[in-house]
Design an enzyme around this catalytic site. Structure first.
Site, mmCIF file in Angstrom:
data_model
loop_
_atom_site.group_PDB
_atom_site.id
_atom_site.type_symbol
_atom_site.label_atom_id
_atom_site.label_comp_id
_atom_site.label_asym_id
_atom_site.label_seq_id
_atom_site.Cartn_x
_atom_site.Cartn_y
_atom_site.Cartn_z
ATOM 1 C CD GLU A 64 -8.609 1.700 7.795
ATOM 2 O OE1 GLU A 64 -8.695 0.853 8.710
ATOM 3 O OE2 GLU A 64 -7.981 2.771 7.908
ATOM 4 C CG ASP A 75 -0.245 -0.292 2.537
ATOM 5 O OD1 ASP A 75 0.992 -0.296 2.567
ATOM 6 O OD2 ASP A 75 -0.945 -0.505 3.539
ATOM 7 C CG HIS A 130 -5.856 -1.397 8.950
ATOM 8 N ND1 HIS A 130 -5.946 -0.316 9.794
ATOM 9 C CD2 HIS A 130 -4.544 -1.440 8.589
ATOM 10 C CE1 HIS A 130 -4.766 0.241 9.930
ATOM 11 N NE2 HIS A 130 -3.893 -0.416 9.213
ATOM 12 C CG ASN A 185 -8.909 -0.642 12.194
ATOM 13 O OD1 ASN A 185 -7.939 -1.259 11.741
ATOM 14 N ND2 ASN A 185 -9.405 0.427 11.586
HETATM 15 C C1 GLP Z 1 -0.517 0.839 8.585
HETATM 16 C C2 GLP Z 1 -0.248 0.024 7.311
HETATM 17 C C3 GLP Z 1 -0.389 -1.439 7.551
HETATM 18 C C4 GLP Z 1 0.268 -1.771 8.872
HETATM 19 C C5 GLP Z 1 -0.533 -1.184 9.992
HETATM 20 C C6 GLP Z 1 0.084 -1.353 11.373
HETATM 21 O O1 GLP Z 1 -1.520 1.729 8.509
HETATM 22 N N1 GLP Z 1 -1.012 0.385 6.175
HETATM 23 O O2 GLP Z 1 0.167 -2.157 6.458
HETATM 24 O O3 GLP Z 1 0.304 -3.162 9.046
HETATM 25 O O4 GLP Z 1 -0.890 0.137 9.746
HETATM 26 O O5 GLP Z 1 1.148 -0.481 11.574
HETATM 27 P P1 GLP Z 1 2.199 -0.664 12.725
HETATM 28 O O6 GLP Z 1 3.024 -1.858 12.348
HETATM 29 O O7 GLP Z 1 3.012 0.595 12.745
HETATM 30 O O8 GLP Z 1 1.431 -0.905 13.981
#
Ligand code: GLP
Length: 241
Positions: free
Chosen positions: A143, A67, A138, A136
């Site tokens: 989402e 992404d 995702h 959440n």
């Molecule tokens: C982000 C990314 C995800 C990631 C998630 C968790 O928004 N788009 O791919 O897995 O949130 O992030 P973190 O690893 O910093 O908790």
């Protein structure tokens, strides 16, 4: 779903890196599906260590990232392209032209998404997809919603994600409110999936996933539809300690 519970973040990172190394050793031109966020940073550091010791080479590897914020410039230090260059691509022998991240500067987001899926297909699909997980539930930027889009698409971010990620931007209003993301179908098409989680704040999402059921309101539960998923999580994420 295979579950590996580790003592801490460091051992989670090592376990995940081992699976990446194993994939690369079985197929030198593996297609790696990569993720950003704080969770996989330690895994990338492990991979750089293996590379520096001469244990692995990324010379023939292709990578496709999950992404990217939209819109965002590739040189913005919060862009996922910037993150990948800094944490992995600039530190190993990967051919940069074989590294793909959805283009946050694309004028036509729909065309960018369509060509991203075509690109993945032309590479022969993803051999190993690495995932983090949002509080959440995702994955990528899929989402929670009543309906999920299977293919790569432009999506709006939820308040929960904006709250989690805006701290990395100079001010919360600098954070883009949309993103380009692989869809759930794109992710489920990967041959093998590793999902990583660290910390208590991921506990609820991990519990939902481990019920074995599926709901679009907790997108990571969709991974229960795949037959080769490994969850690697530390004790805090698994037990909510
Ligand atoms: C982000 C990314 C995800 C990631 C998630 C968790 O928004 N788009 O791919 O897995 O949130 O992030 P973190 O690893 O910093 O908790």
């Amino acid at each position: 779903m295979n579950v590996i519970i580790t003592e801490n973040y460091e051992s989670m990172s090592k376990e995940a890196a081992k699976i990446v190394v194993d994939t690369m050793s079985k197929k030198i031109n593996a297609v790696l599906g990569l993720a950003t966020g704080s969770t996989p940073e330690g895994m990338y550091a492990e991979l750089c260590r293996s590379y520096n010791k001469g244990e692995i080479s990324f010379r023939a590897v292709n990578s496709v990232n999950l992404d990217e914020y939209y819109p965002i410039s590739a040189t913005n230090n919060q862009s996922y392209r910037y993150f990948m260059n800094k944490n992995l691509f600039d530190k190993v022998d990967i051919n940069k032209s074989n590294t793909y991240v959805p283009n946050g500067e694309a004028k036509d987001a729909a065309a960018e998404c369509k060509s991203y899926d075509e690109l993945i297909a032309s590479l022969g699909g993803i051999d190993l997809q690495i995932l983090g997980i949002g509080r959440n539930g995702h994955i990528g930027f899929n989402e929670p919603n009543g309906e999920l889009i299977p293919v790569t698409h432009l999506t709006s971010l939820t308040e929960s994600t904006i709250e989690s990620n805006s701290k990395y931007f100079p001010t919360p209003s600098d954070m883009p409110r949309s993103a380009l993301t692989m869809g759930i179908g794109t992710i489920l098409n990967a041959k093998k999936i590793v999902i990583m989680a660290s910390g208590k704040e991921k506990h609820e999402a991990i519990l939902k996933m481990l019920t074995g059921k599926v709901t679009t309101m907790w997108p990571a539960t969709m991974l229960n539809l795949h037959n080769d998923v490994t969850l690697i999580c530390d004790r805090r994420a698994y037990y909510g300690e």
